[in-house]
Write a protein that holds these residues in place. Structure first.
Motif, PDB file in Angstrom:
ATOM      1  N   LYS A 280       9.691   2.572  -0.673  1.00  0.00           N
ATOM      2  CA  LYS A 280      10.500   1.367  -0.567  1.00  0.00           C
ATOM      3  C   LYS A 280       9.924   0.282  -1.460  1.00  0.00           C
ATOM      4  O   LYS A 280       8.794  -0.165  -1.281  1.00  0.00           O
ATOM      5  CB  LYS A 280      10.539   0.887   0.885  1.00  0.00           C
ATOM      6  CG  LYS A 280      11.487  -0.291   1.117  1.00  0.00           C
ATOM      7  CD  LYS A 280      11.568  -0.651   2.591  1.00  0.00           C
ATOM      8  CE  LYS A 280      12.541  -1.796   2.822  1.00  0.00           C
ATOM      9  NZ  LYS A 280      12.634  -2.168   4.255  1.00  0.00           N
ATOM     10  N   GLY A 281      10.713  -0.094  -2.470  1.00  0.00           N
ATOM     11  CA  GLY A 281      10.298  -1.154  -3.371  1.00  0.00           C
ATOM     12  C   GLY A 281      10.928  -2.474  -3.000  1.00  0.00           C
ATOM     13  O   GLY A 281      11.525  -2.643  -1.927  1.00  0.00           O
ATOM     14  N   LYS A 282      10.841  -3.427  -3.908  1.00  0.00           N
ATOM     15  CA  LYS A 282      11.374  -4.760  -3.653  1.00  0.00           C
ATOM     16  C   LYS A 282      12.894  -4.731  -3.537  1.00  0.00           C
ATOM     17  O   LYS A 282      13.480  -5.437  -2.711  1.00  0.00           O
ATOM     18  CB  LYS A 282      10.935  -5.703  -4.779  1.00  0.00           C
ATOM     19  CG  LYS A 282      11.292  -7.162  -4.546  1.00  0.00           C
ATOM     20  CD  LYS A 282      10.734  -8.048  -5.650  1.00  0.00           C
ATOM     21  CE  LYS A 282      11.052  -9.518  -5.392  1.00  0.00           C
ATOM     22  NZ  LYS A 282      10.506 -10.397  -6.462  1.00  0.00           N
ATOM     23  N   PHE A 283      13.530  -3.908  -4.380  1.00  0.00           N
ATOM     24  CA  PHE A 283      14.994  -3.841  -4.374  1.00  0.00           C
ATOM     25  C   PHE A 283      15.524  -2.430  -4.114  1.00  0.00           C
ATOM     26  O   PHE A 283      16.665  -2.275  -3.690  1.00  0.00           O
ATOM     27  CB  PHE A 283      15.552  -4.341  -5.716  1.00  0.00           C
ATOM     28  CG  PHE A 283      15.160  -5.748  -6.053  1.00  0.00           C
ATOM     29  CD1 PHE A 283      15.702  -6.817  -5.371  1.00  0.00           C
ATOM     30  CD2 PHE A 283      14.238  -5.999  -7.052  1.00  0.00           C
ATOM     31  CE1 PHE A 283      15.349  -8.118  -5.673  1.00  0.00           C
ATOM     32  CE2 PHE A 283      13.866  -7.298  -7.369  1.00  0.00           C
ATOM     33  CZ  PHE A 283      14.418  -8.361  -6.678  1.00  0.00           C
ATOM     34  N   ASP A 284      14.724  -1.398  -4.404  1.00  0.00           N
ATOM     35  CA  ASP A 284      15.217  -0.032  -4.366  1.00  0.00           C
ATOM     36  C   ASP A 284      14.418   0.813  -3.387  1.00  0.00           C
ATOM     37  O   ASP A 284      13.222   0.567  -3.141  1.00  0.00           O
ATOM     38  CB  ASP A 284      15.146   0.594  -5.768  1.00  0.00           C
ATOM     39  CG  ASP A 284      15.934  -0.200  -6.785  1.00  0.00           C
ATOM     40  OD1 ASP A 284      17.166  -0.049  -6.820  1.00  0.00           O
ATOM     41  OD2 ASP A 284      15.313  -0.974  -7.542  1.00  0.00           O
ATOM     42  N   THR A 285      15.095   1.848  -2.859  1.00  0.00           N
ATOM     43  CA  THR A 285      14.472   2.786  -1.928  1.00  0.00           C
ATOM     44  C   THR A 285      14.780   4.204  -2.391  1.00  0.00           C
ATOM     45  O   THR A 285      15.919   4.510  -2.783  1.00  0.00           O
ATOM     46  CB  THR A 285      15.007   2.580  -0.504  1.00  0.00           C
ATOM     47  OG1 THR A 285      14.707   1.251  -0.080  1.00  0.00           O
ATOM     48  CG2 THR A 285      14.362   3.563   0.466  1.00  0.00           C
ATOM     49  N   TYR A 286      13.756   5.081  -2.368  1.00  0.00           N
ATOM     50  CA  TYR A 286      13.913   6.468  -2.808  1.00  0.00           C
ATOM     51  C   TYR A 286      13.331   7.402  -1.745  1.00  0.00           C
ATOM     52  O   TYR A 286      12.260   7.134  -1.187  1.00  0.00           O
ATOM     53  CB  TYR A 286      13.201   6.703  -4.143  1.00  0.00           C
ATOM     54  CG  TYR A 286      13.644   5.761  -5.239  1.00  0.00           C
ATOM     55  CD1 TYR A 286      14.757   6.042  -6.010  1.00  0.00           C
ATOM     56  CD2 TYR A 286      12.936   4.576  -5.495  1.00  0.00           C
ATOM     57  CE1 TYR A 286      15.167   5.179  -7.018  1.00  0.00           C
ATOM     58  CE2 TYR A 286      13.338   3.708  -6.492  1.00  0.00           C
ATOM     59  CZ  TYR A 286      14.456   4.016  -7.254  1.00  0.00           C
ATOM     60  OH  TYR A 286      14.857   3.155  -8.239  1.00  0.00           O
ATOM     61  N   ASP A 287      14.043   8.503  -1.484  1.00  0.00           N
ATOM     62  CA  ASP A 287      13.596   9.512  -0.519  1.00  0.00           C
ATOM     63  C   ASP A 287      13.250  10.807  -1.246  1.00  0.00           C
ATOM     64  O   ASP A 287      14.038  11.296  -2.081  1.00  0.00           O
ATOM     65  CB  ASP A 287      14.676   9.783   0.523  1.00  0.00           C
ATOM     66  CG  ASP A 287      14.875   8.621   1.488  1.00  0.00           C
ATOM     67  OD1 ASP A 287      16.029   8.364   1.868  1.00  0.00           O
ATOM     68  OD2 ASP A 287      13.868   7.965   1.841  1.00  0.00           O
TER      69      ASP A 287
ATOM     70  N   GLU B  99      13.846   9.244 -11.888  1.00  0.00           N
ATOM     71  CA  GLU B  99      13.640   7.966 -12.562  1.00  0.00           C
ATOM     72  C   GLU B  99      13.756   6.843 -11.536  1.00  0.00           C
ATOM     73  O   GLU B  99      14.725   6.789 -10.771  1.00  0.00           O
ATOM     74  CB  GLU B  99      14.659   7.764 -13.683  1.00  0.00           C
ATOM     75  CG  GLU B  99      14.449   8.709 -14.860  1.00  0.00           C
ATOM     76  CD  GLU B  99      15.365   8.386 -16.034  1.00  0.00           C
ATOM     77  OE1 GLU B  99      16.000   7.304 -16.003  1.00  0.00           O
ATOM     78  OE2 GLU B  99      15.433   9.194 -16.965  1.00  0.00           O
ATOM     79  N   VAL B 100      12.771   5.968 -11.512  1.00  0.00           N
ATOM     80  CA  VAL B 100      12.738   4.876 -10.541  1.00  0.00           C
ATOM     81  C   VAL B 100      12.529   3.557 -11.276  1.00  0.00           C
ATOM     82  O   VAL B 100      12.111   3.532 -12.438  1.00  0.00           O
ATOM     83  CB  VAL B 100      11.620   5.098  -9.500  1.00  0.00           C
ATOM     84  CG1 VAL B 100      11.827   6.400  -8.746  1.00  0.00           C
ATOM     85  CG2 VAL B 100      10.240   5.063 -10.155  1.00  0.00           C
ATOM     86  N   GLU B 101      12.828   2.487 -10.587  1.00  0.00           N
ATOM     87  CA  GLU B 101      12.578   1.161 -11.141  1.00  0.00           C
ATOM     88  C   GLU B 101      11.075   0.876 -11.114  1.00  0.00           C
ATOM     89  O   GLU B 101      10.370   1.305 -10.194  1.00  0.00           O
ATOM     90  CB  GLU B 101      13.314   0.099 -10.329  1.00  0.00           C
ATOM     91  CG  GLU B 101      14.821   0.158 -10.459  1.00  0.00           C
ATOM     92  CD  GLU B 101      15.302  -0.158 -11.857  1.00  0.00           C
ATOM     93  OE1 GLU B 101      14.713  -1.047 -12.503  1.00  0.00           O
ATOM     94  OE2 GLU B 101      16.261   0.493 -12.310  1.00  0.00           O
ATOM     95  N   PRO B 102      10.561   0.175 -12.115  1.00  0.00           N
ATOM     96  CA  PRO B 102       9.131  -0.157 -12.102  1.00  0.00           C
ATOM     97  C   PRO B 102       8.811  -1.151 -10.999  1.00  0.00           C
ATOM     98  O   PRO B 102       9.661  -1.925 -10.568  1.00  0.00           O
ATOM     99  CB  PRO B 102       8.906  -0.760 -13.492  1.00  0.00           C
ATOM    100  CG  PRO B 102      10.246  -1.311 -13.881  1.00  0.00           C
ATOM    101  CD  PRO B 102      11.254  -0.373 -13.295  1.00  0.00           C
ATOM    102  N   GLY B 103       7.575  -1.114 -10.533  1.00  0.00           N
ATOM    103  CA  GLY B 103       7.157  -2.058  -9.511  1.00  0.00           C
ATOM    104  C   GLY B 103       6.259  -1.412  -8.476  1.00  0.00           C
ATOM    105  O   GLY B 103       5.740  -0.302  -8.670  1.00  0.00           O
ATOM    106  N   SER B 104       6.060  -2.101  -7.372  1.00  0.00           N
ATOM    107  CA  SER B 104       5.198  -1.633  -6.286  1.00  0.00           C
ATOM    108  C   SER B 104       6.050  -1.021  -5.181  1.00  0.00           C
ATOM    109  O   SER B 104       7.104  -1.569  -4.830  1.00  0.00           O
ATOM    110  CB  SER B 104       4.376  -2.803  -5.742  1.00  0.00           C
ATOM    111  OG  SER B 104       3.529  -2.384  -4.692  1.00  0.00           O
ATOM    112  N   TYR B 105       5.580   0.115  -4.630  1.00  0.00           N
ATOM    113  CA  TYR B 105       6.338   0.824  -3.595  1.00  0.00           C
ATOM    114  C   TYR B 105       5.460   1.070  -2.379  1.00  0.00           C
ATOM    115  O   TYR B 105       4.304   1.510  -2.493  1.00  0.00           O
ATOM    116  CB  TYR B 105       6.860   2.159  -4.128  1.00  0.00           C
ATOM    117  CG  TYR B 105       8.002   2.000  -5.112  1.00  0.00           C
ATOM    118  CD1 TYR B 105       9.315   1.935  -4.666  1.00  0.00           C
ATOM    119  CD2 TYR B 105       7.751   1.884  -6.477  1.00  0.00           C
ATOM    120  CE1 TYR B 105      10.366   1.770  -5.554  1.00  0.00           C
ATOM    121  CE2 TYR B 105       8.794   1.720  -7.375  1.00  0.00           C
ATOM    122  CZ  TYR B 105      10.102   1.659  -6.906  1.00  0.00           C
ATOM    123  OH  TYR B 105      11.132   1.495  -7.789  1.00  0.00           O
TER     124      TYR B 105
END
Length: 693
Positions: free
Chosen positions: A482-489, A507-513
């Motif tokens: 779970k990132g700031k704007f996006d979530t991936y399972d 492919e995911v958005e850059p950032g902290s998860y």
């Protein structure tokens, strides 16, 4: 004979008239507002078009570039049709209004096509291209229906002083495209269609050429052969037009370079690091730099740069400014080429035939030492670290390696035993991920399927997948990031490798998860277990496995870098954007000013159409060079464009040297006592001490 008092009153009245502020036509607000809205839609689509074609529709970089520039070419070519429709059939206002409806329908089609469950076919190819066609048609109406050149519904006689200010406002609207105007039709002076000057000019030229070829009669100018059919005023205006159009021949090359901001330069930005603190600058967002610089630099150039250069007797005429702008465009591409050479050192190198790649991932809670067939010396891997062998040459398509492993069984958590040796099968042109972990107390070595996808993503986004060793968690459970704007399972699937395997890359958005792990029942924990960061261009494996240190049901999470993230910062693009913006100010704005001040009133709309055609043909040049594929290296292509631009400006300079400005012609005729009302009367902005090109 006026009395002295009457003469004084007349003089005061004249002074008052001169001081009286020239009012803008009310319809100017309507046209500028329409231009704001149209440019907002056009550039909003243009900013993301190449990445959309490449990332979503899966076209290659070259094909995306070609489609982008073909579309741009058509957008600047169709206004010629719009001019003919407006002048011959519908009139300017109705042309703008009717074709704007087509624009709205095109954007509606694009919006609907973004709903895959409803229209799956539209969401892939048909919808986006339908919208691109509609925008081309809309350009047909806006550009020529709404231009200021010789438009009797907008600019009236005696308001040429206001024209310079209107041009600045118009260019601001063109660059920023952020204002939304209302529908104020009553402010526009509707003019009935009065025939197309474009067709008149073309027919006059064609008729003169035909007569010149057939006739043996000698004329002072080849256009004089059209005197039998066309009046002398039109022929005189066409002569001036042809002289200016000759200077237009080299102009398309500038647009070939300038319009690559939305294609090649955007792709260049995808290979760079956009991290600025906690915020990530996306590649398509870099396109805002040019209009931002435009808004900042126009007043700077008008107020400081040009006056300062004029004091040094430099660049006081339009043609030298255009030449300088063209040279600067070439310099911008030299800068982009040098930057691309630096970026090429950071690219992943694709595996060749007879070559493989192996990454050993030590998931054990202790250091290990490996001996691999054909690899010398011994490979030592600290706990929870990896060792990458980027290139191993093999003689066959499939080769088996024998691996022996040494570890300290007294200092390795619950792990106590290992096999005498392990066998791993490797394939050519494949990047293998070998996970070293344990079942209970026995070490196992698993060649994860699917293999590592070590090449950076085409979009520039990070790529990520999960490796797992979770025999106590049921299949179809998932680990959530779970990132700031996006979530991936990432799901634990029932594969031939069982509970020790890996997912596909995503492919995911850059950032902290934050990482949310499943429970033994497959239910996801509500509290985050840990967190990690991913950066633009990086490729990552994250390993989730049962704890090998104690007998509890605890899990561990570790991240391994397959391919380093982008290391060259995206701000290094600023120099080339700065140079191309200065180039645009000196070339494009000055070129429009030159066209307006040098052309007869009846030919201004024709020159506007010709100017748009130079943009169209410039995009065609990019299409030709992109399709030719002269170089594999993008840097070499940038250098090619720079060299071609320098050669093009040499040709432009050769043509410009012999050009005589209308004020020079007027002065020459005034000296001989034959001043023409058609040439130079509206062009009194130049002083006698100005230099030629």
């Amino acid at each position: 004979m006026l009395s002295q008092r009457d003469q004084e009153l007349l003089r005061q009245q004249e002074q008052a008239n001169q001081r009286k502020k020239v009012k803008y036509p009310r319809s100017v607000a309507f046209i500028i507002g329409t231009e704001f809205c149209e440019r907002f839609s056009y550039y909003g689509m243009k900013a993301i078009l190449t990445l959309y074609l490449h990332n979503e529709l899966r076209y290659s970089e070259d094909d995306s570039t070609v489609i982008y520039h073909v579309w741009s070419m058509l957008c600047y070519f169709t206004p010629i049709l719009g001019a003919i429709i407006a002048d011959t059939f519908l009139g300017r206002f109705r042309t703008i209004f009717y074709i704007s409806i087509v624009y709205v329908l095109g954007n509606a089609v694009l919006s609907v096509s973004a709903v895959p469950p409803v229209f799956p076919e539209l969401s892939t190819k048909i919808g986006p291209f339908e919208d691109l066609v509609d925008v081309c048609l809309e350009s047909c109406g806006i550009f020529n229906g709404g231009n200021f050149h010789g438009n009797p519904g907008v600019i009236h006689k005696g308001r040429h002083r206001a024209m310079a200010y209107i041009y600045n406002i118009y260019f601001y609207a063109y660059s920023s495209a952020i204002f939304v105007a209302g529908y104020l039709a009553h402010l526009y002076k509707l003019m009935p269609p009065q025939g197309s000057v474009l067709t008149d000019v073309w027919c006059c030229i064609w008729h003169a050429l035909g007569r010149k070829i057939k006739s043996k009669e000698s004329k002072e100018h080849w256009l004089d052969h059209a005197e039998d059919k066309y009046d002398k005023d039109l022929i005189s205006d066409v002569k001036i037009l042809v002289k200016i159009l000759l200077l237009y021949i080299p102009l398309p090359f500038f647009w070939a370079l300038f319009d690559q901001q939305g294609s090649r330069w955007t792709f260049q930005a995808t290979r760079m690091d956009g991290q600025i603190g906690s915020w990530t600058l996306k590649p398509d967002q870099m396109q805002v730099v040019n209009p931002l610089f435009i808004l900042l630099f126009i007043p700077v150039f008008d107020t400081f740069v040009y006056p300062l250069l004029a004091r040094c007797n430099l660049l006081k005429r339009q043609l030298p400014r255009m030449f300088t702008g063209g040279i600067l465009a070439g310099v911008a591409f030299l800068v982009s080429g040098c930057l691309e050479l630096k970026l090429e050192t950071t690219f992943s190198v694709a595996l060749q035939s007879g070559e493989t790649r192996v990454t050993f991932i030590n998931g054990l809670p202790c250091d290990i030492a490996l001996n691999v067939t054909g690899q010398d010396p011994e490979i030592k891997i600290p706990q929870l670290q990896e060792h990458i062998i980027k290139s191993i040459m093999i003689n066959e398509a499939n080769t088996t390696f024998n691996v022996t492993l040494e570890f300290d069984e007294h200092n390795c958590g619950n792990v106590r035993h290992g096999l005498p040796h392990y066998e791993i099968v490797v394939h050519e042109e494949t990047a293998h991920a070998i996970m070293i972990t344990a079942d209970s107390t026995v070490i196992k070595m698993v060649n994860i399927e699917p293999p590592d996808d070590y090449m950076k993503s085409d979009s520039g986004l990070p790529k990520l997948r999960m490796l797992y060793n979770l025999d106590m968690v049921p299949f179809n459970s998932s680990v959530r990031l779970k990132g700031k704007f996006d979530t991936y399972d990432f799901f634990i699937e029932d594969t031939p490798q069982g509970h020790t395997s890996g997912t596909k890359f995503m492919e995911v958005e850059p950032g902290s998860y934050q990482v949310f792990l499943p429970t033994l029942e497959g239910i996801r924990e509500e509290e985050a277990f840990t967190s990690f960061d991913v950066k633009l261009g990086g490729v990552y494996n994250f390993l989730v496995q049962k704890s090998l240190i104690n007998v509890s049901d605890a899990m561990t999470v570790n991240v391994f870098e397959v391919t380093p993230s982008n290391s060259v910062h995206i701000m290094w693009l600023i120099p080339q954007y700065f140079i191309i913006t200065v180039s645009e100010i000196m070339f494009s704005i000055t070129g429009l000013e030159f066209s307006f001040t040098q052309s007869p009133s009846s030919m201004k709309s024709v020159l506007q159409a010709a100017w748009l055609l130079t943009v169209s043909f410039g995009n065609l040049i990019v299409v030709i060079i992109a399709e030719a594929k002269f170089f594999k290296s993008q840097a070499m292509e940038f250098f090619l464009f720079a060299v071609l631009m320098f050669v093009d400006m040499i040709i432009f300079a050769a043509l410009a040297v012999s050009y005589k400005y209308v004020d020079e012609l007027a002065e020459a005729k005034a000296t001989s006592g034959a001043v023409s009302d058609k040439e130079g009367i509206d062009n009194k902005v130049f002083s006698d001490d100005e230099t030629k090109f």
